[in-house]
Design a protein around this motif. Structure first.
Motif, mmCIF file in Angstrom:
data_model
loop_
_atom_site.group_PDB
_atom_site.id
_atom_site.type_symbol
_atom_site.label_atom_id
_atom_site.label_comp_id
_atom_site.label_asym_id
_atom_site.label_seq_id
_atom_site.Cartn_x
_atom_site.Cartn_y
_atom_site.Cartn_z
ATOM 1 N N LEU A 89 0.879 -1.229 -0.156
ATOM 2 C CA LEU A 89 -0.113 0.240 -0.049
ATOM 3 C C LEU A 89 0.697 1.200 0.082
ATOM 4 N N ARG A 90 0.377 2.013 -0.932
ATOM 5 C CA ARG A 90 1.301 3.341 -1.079
ATOM 6 C C ARG A 90 0.265 4.562 -0.935
ATOM 7 N N ALA A 91 0.607 5.516 -0.052
ATOM 8 C CA ALA A 91 -0.213 6.912 -0.241
ATOM 9 C C ALA A 91 0.861 8.010 -0.808
ATOM 10 N N THR A 92 0.393 8.745 -1.718
ATOM 11 C CA THR A 92 1.073 9.810 -2.383
ATOM 12 C C THR A 92 0.429 10.882 -2.423
ATOM 13 N N GLN A 93 0.845 12.031 -1.750
ATOM 14 C CA GLN A 93 0.226 13.467 -1.893
ATOM 15 C C GLN A 93 0.442 13.951 -3.363
ATOM 16 N N GLU A 94 -0.508 14.054 -3.968
ATOM 17 C CA GLU A 94 -0.715 15.071 -5.320
ATOM 18 C C GLU A 94 -1.569 15.926 -5.124
ATOM 19 N N GLU A 101 -2.538 3.486 -3.800
ATOM 20 C CA GLU A 101 -2.304 2.501 -4.807
ATOM 21 C C GLU A 101 -1.794 1.194 -4.021
ATOM 22 N N TRP A 102 -2.108 0.017 -4.555
ATOM 23 C CA TRP A 102 -1.612 -1.242 -3.810
ATOM 24 C C TRP A 102 -1.515 -2.303 -4.685
ATOM 25 N N GLU A 103 -1.172 -3.539 -4.196
ATOM 26 C CA GLU A 103 -1.302 -4.774 -4.932
ATOM 27 C C GLU A 103 -2.226 -5.787 -4.178
ATOM 28 N N GLY A 104 -2.829 -6.792 -4.914
ATOM 29 C CA GLY A 104 -3.654 -7.761 -4.251
ATOM 30 C C GLY A 104 -4.478 -8.509 -5.210
ATOM 31 N N ASP A 105 -4.946 -9.524 -4.851
ATOM 32 C CA ASP A 105 -5.550 -10.465 -5.595
ATOM 33 C C ASP A 105 -7.511 -10.464 -5.355
ATOM 34 N N ALA A 106 -7.647 -9.861 -4.456
ATOM 35 C CA ALA A 106 -9.078 -9.591 -3.904
ATOM 36 C C ALA A 106 -9.955 -8.796 -4.896
ATOM 37 N N LYS A 130 -7.326 -1.270 -7.624
ATOM 38 C CA LYS A 130 -6.267 -1.319 -6.868
ATOM 39 C C LYS A 130 -5.947 0.187 -6.582
ATOM 40 N N ARG A 131 -6.480 1.260 -6.755
ATOM 41 C CA ARG A 131 -6.432 2.287 -6.644
ATOM 42 C C ARG A 131 -7.441 3.099 -6.340
ATOM 43 N N PHE A 132 -7.140 4.392 -5.251
ATOM 44 C CA PHE A 132 -8.251 5.233 -4.700
ATOM 45 C C PHE A 132 -7.649 6.698 -4.550
ATOM 46 N N VAL A 133 -8.579 7.653 -4.918
ATOM 47 C CA VAL A 133 -8.192 8.936 -4.611
ATOM 48 C C VAL A 133 -8.806 9.675 -3.386
ATOM 49 N N ASP A 134 -8.018 9.905 -2.341
ATOM 50 C CA ASP A 134 -8.880 10.718 -1.267
ATOM 51 C C ASP A 134 -8.934 12.181 -1.695
ATOM 52 N N GLU A 135 -10.225 12.599 -2.114
ATOM 53 C CA GLU A 135 -10.198 13.960 -2.382
ATOM 54 C C GLU A 135 -10.335 14.984 -1.222
ATOM 55 N N ALA A 136 -10.704 14.532 0.067
ATOM 56 C CA ALA A 136 -10.779 15.273 0.827
ATOM 57 C C ALA A 136 -9.721 14.762 2.016
ATOM 58 N N PRO A 137 -8.410 14.744 1.842
ATOM 59 C CA PRO A 137 -7.504 14.172 3.020
ATOM 60 C C PRO A 137 -7.273 14.969 3.941
ATOM 61 N N VAL A 138 -6.837 14.450 5.017
ATOM 62 C CA VAL A 138 -6.711 15.144 6.590
ATOM 63 C C VAL A 138 -5.049 14.975 6.570
ATOM 64 N N ALA A 139 -4.443 15.909 7.061
ATOM 65 C CA ALA A 139 -2.980 16.376 7.296
ATOM 66 C C ALA A 139 -2.558 15.152 8.493
ATOM 67 N N ALA A 141 -3.267 11.997 8.245
ATOM 68 C CA ALA A 141 -4.065 10.841 8.398
ATOM 69 C C ALA A 141 -3.292 9.684 8.121
ATOM 70 N N ARG A 142 -3.604 8.407 8.797
ATOM 71 C CA ARG A 142 -3.265 7.013 8.557
ATOM 72 C C ARG A 142 -4.264 6.210 7.926
ATOM 73 N N TYR A 143 -3.706 5.333 7.003
ATOM 74 C CA TYR A 143 -4.594 4.597 6.228
ATOM 75 C C TYR A 143 -4.557 3.270 6.407
ATOM 76 N N GLN A 144 -5.610 2.502 6.266
ATOM 77 C CA GLN A 144 -5.721 1.123 6.633
ATOM 78 C C GLN A 144 -6.351 0.464 5.521
ATOM 79 N N LEU A 145 -5.652 -0.671 4.853
ATOM 80 C CA LEU A 145 -6.636 -1.358 3.663
ATOM 81 C C LEU A 145 -6.681 -2.652 4.181
ATOM 82 N N ARG A 146 -7.826 -3.435 3.770
ATOM 83 C CA ARG A 146 -8.061 -4.625 4.124
ATOM 84 C C ARG A 146 -8.985 -5.463 2.950
#
Length: 253
Positions: A89-94, A101-106, A130-139, A141-146
């Protein structure tokens, strides 16, 4: 109970006692063993008098009403349908957005977000991506993916969740471990997994040989007479983020 729980590669949770009898069957529909213990302890309808308020009669015959004696040690999140977590899992500020973005088979994933000292809250359910854009991020913030997986049993179907992996925008993730180690002899051989500020652990068993967890750390036990290269998948956790890598063992006779 503690002795049973302490066995390496043996026990994840231990339940003891049966007053009232353990009601384990909800686990067949995705409930955890911790939820099962709560259901068992709260057995019955409190608004109705004993014994009519009991959904299940206590084991045996006692001189007191509705006795409760059940114990649980270990992982209360243990479920009957384990699922492999996603990877990398990678979180990039743009600009004003955070791209994950991440990798997985689910086929489906659940994304959660935590801000400040608070806990994780549901952010999005993601299907076939396997990609998501957080359009209202919080400074900060920590993300968890399951990963989510659909399970089908005779009584119905339901979704189960994997363990979470973590990322944080604006903070560099720990380097993906790419380790090498040479060992000689029949073993078991202690794995060199110490890195300052990084928690390293095997992610899954190797294709050949066995892993053993001892008081001094993880050990690898090769098959009799084996010599060659072995790759062990690793997970690394630091700064609230998770990455995956590998340890390559050169096993010599």
């Amino acid at each position: 109970m503690t002795a049973l729980l302490a066995q390496p590669f043996y026990t994840v949770a231990v339940g003891w006692g049966a007053r009232p009898a353990w009601r384990l069957h909800p686990m067949a529909l995705g409930r955890t063993i911790g939820e099962v213990q709560q259901i068992t302890a709260n057995n019955g309808a409190g608004a109705r008098s004993y014994p009519d308020g009991m959904e299940y009669a206590p084991t045996g015959s006692y001189p007191w009403r509705t006795p409760i004696w059940i114990n649980l040690l270990g992982d209360p999140t243990l479920a009957a349908f384990p699922l492999a977590p996603p990877r990398a899992l990678r979180a990039t500020q743009e600009g004003d957005q955070v791209v994950l973005e991440w990798e997985g088979d689910a086929e489906r994933y659940q994304l959660l977000r935590a801000t400040g000292a608070g806990g994780f809250a549901h952010l999005a359910m993601i299907s076939d991506a396997k990609r998501f854009v957080d359009e209202a991020p919080v400074a900060g913030a920590r993300y968890q993916l399951r990963a989510l997986g659909k399970q089908e049993v005779y009584a119905g179907s339901f979704f189960t969740a994997s363990q979470g992996i973590y990322a944080r925008a604006g903070t560099a993730p720990p380097p993906a471990p790419d380790l090498q180690q040479a060992v000689t002899g029949p073993g078991p051989h202690r794995l060199a997994l110490e890195q300052d500020g990084v928690l390293l652990a095997p992610l899954r068993p190797p294709a050949t040989g066995k892993l053993r967890l001892r008081a001094s750390g993880w050990h690898y036990l090769p098959e009799d007479g084996f010599a060659g290269a072995v790759e062990i998948a690793l997970t690394a956790y630091a700064s609230g983020q998770t990455v995956t890598g590998r340890l390559r063992l050169d096993v010599r006779p």
